[in-house]
Write a protein that holds these residues in place. Structure first.
Motif: not given
Length: 306
Positions: A211-224, A226-228
Motif C-alpha cells: 500500500r505504501q509503495l503505491e502511495r509513493v509511486y502515485r505521488r511522484h509519477r508525474p515527474r518520473m 515515461r519509464t515510470a
C-alpha cells in the motif's frame, strides 16, 4: 547551534540507549541532541541536561522525526534512527562538505551493517520503490537520497522538500525523500569518511508495504518520466512474488490494489515542493540525465505557475 542531532525514541529502550551513548561519547561542539518521544515516554537515565526531550502526540517514527525537526535550532540536521551507533569524528567531514559546496541539500553517511556491508545511500527507481547503493572504493556512489537511518540535511532543503508523510515507514520514506530530491534537482552525495554502525530498517507486512509503495509511486509519477509505469510494474511484481505461494502473496496483492485506489482519490498523496523557488533554483544537479533535467524543469515550472 551548528548541528541538531535527532534520535527518535522508537523501538527497544536498549537500542535507543546504545545510540545515545555513542552520540554523547563523541559529541562535537555546537551541537544539540534532540530525542522526540511519545508523550508517555520517560527519561530513565536522567539525561535532561545533555539531551533535549521533545514530546509528541505521534508514536510513529516519521511523526516523531517531524517533531524533532520542528524543534531544531540549527542550520544542519542529522537524523539518527534508533539502534544506529556513531564513530569518532563522524560529523566533521559532512559539515565541511556542506560548507565547501552550497549546492548540497543532503549528505549520506557510510552505514556499516552486521555483515560488514557498506551502504552509501538510496537510488529511487521511479516505480515507487528504492534500492540501497553499496559504497565502492573505486567509483563514487551515485545516489538520489540518503538513508534516513543516518542522514544529514541542510534545514532549508527540508523546508523545500515539504512535510514528511507519517503514513510511511522508514524504508518507504527513504524512497519518498529520494524521489523528492531527484524531482527538484537537489543534490545529495555520499561521504565515505563519515561512518556509523547499524542496520537498514525492514519493510512492514506485505499488505502495508504494498500500500505504501503505491502511495509513493502515485505521488511522484508525474515527474518520473515515461519509464515510470514500467518501473512500477517491475517493482510491483518483485514485491508480490517475494512472498511466494503463501498468504503474504494475497495480502500483498490486496495492498497494491487498495493503495492504488487510495492514491488515485486521496489529495494527501499529492506532493508539491515547498514555497521556496529560490532554493530550488539554487541547487542544480550537475550530474543529471536528460530525464532528470526534464523532471527538474517540471518542478520549477510548477512552482512558477502556483
Amino acid at each position: 547551534m551548528r548541528l541538531s542531532i535527532i534520535v527518535p525514541a522508537t523501538g527497544p529502550q536498549s537500542a535507543l540507549d546504545n545510540s545515545l551513548v555513542s552520540v554523547l561519547e563523541n559529541l562535537p561542539d555546537q551541537t544539540e541532541v534532540l530525542v522526540p518521544h511519545h508523550e508517555e515516554y520517560e527519561d530513565p537515565y536522567d539525561l535532561g541536561e545533555e539531551v533535549t526531550f521533545v514530546a509528541s502526540p505521534q508514536a510513529a517514527p516519521i511523526g516523531l522525526l517531524k517533531a524533532g525537526i520542528a524543534a531544531s535550532q540549527s542550520e544542519f540536521i542529522h537524523v539518527l534512527m534508533n539502534g544506529v551507533e556513531v564513530t569518532a569524528g563522524w560529523t566533521e567531514p559532512v559539515i565541511q562538505r556542506f560548507k565547501r559546496d552550497s549546492s548540497l541539500a543532503a549528505v549520506s553517511t557510510t552505514i556499516r551493517d552486521s555483515k560488514q556491508s557498506k551502504i552509501a545511500g538510496i537510488r529511487y527507481r521511479g516505480g515507487g520503490s528504492a534500492s540501497a547503493v553499496r559504497a565502492s572504493r573505486r567509483n563514487k556512489a551515485s545516489i538520489d537520497g540518503p538513508c534516513l537511518e543516518a542522514s544529514f540535511f541542510r534545514k532549508s532543503s527540508i523546508e523545500t522538500l515539504g512535510e514528511l508523510d507519517e503514513q510511511l515507514c522508514i524504508r518507504q520514506t527513504n524512497a519518498d525523500m529520494a524521489a523528492r530530491l531527484k524531482s527538484c534537482g537537489l543534490a545529495c552525495e555520499h561521504e565515505s569518511d563519515s561512518v556509523v554502525r547499524g542496520e537498514l530498517s525492514s519493510l512492514p507486512s506485505g499488505y502495508l508495504s504494498s500500500r505504501q509503495l503505491e502511495r509513493v509511486y502515485r505521488r511522484h509519477r508525474p515527474r518520473m518520466g515515461r519509464t515510470a509505469p514500467l518501473m512500477h510494474l517491475m517493482a510491483t511484481t518483485a514485491n508480490v512474488t517475494r512472498h511466494g505461494p503463501s498468504w503474504g502473496l494475497l495480502t500483498s496483492t490486496l495492498g497494491h490494489c487498495w493503495g492504488n485506489l487510495q492514491a488515485r482519490w486521496s489529495a494527501e498523496t499529492h506532493w508539491e515542493p515547498g514555497d521556496r523557488e529560490s532554493t530550488i533554483l539554487k541547487f542544480p544537479n550537475k550530474n543529471a540525465t536528460a530525464d532528470d533535467r526534464g523532471a527538474e524543469d517540471l518542478c520549477v515550472e510548477d512552482r512558477r505557475a502556483a
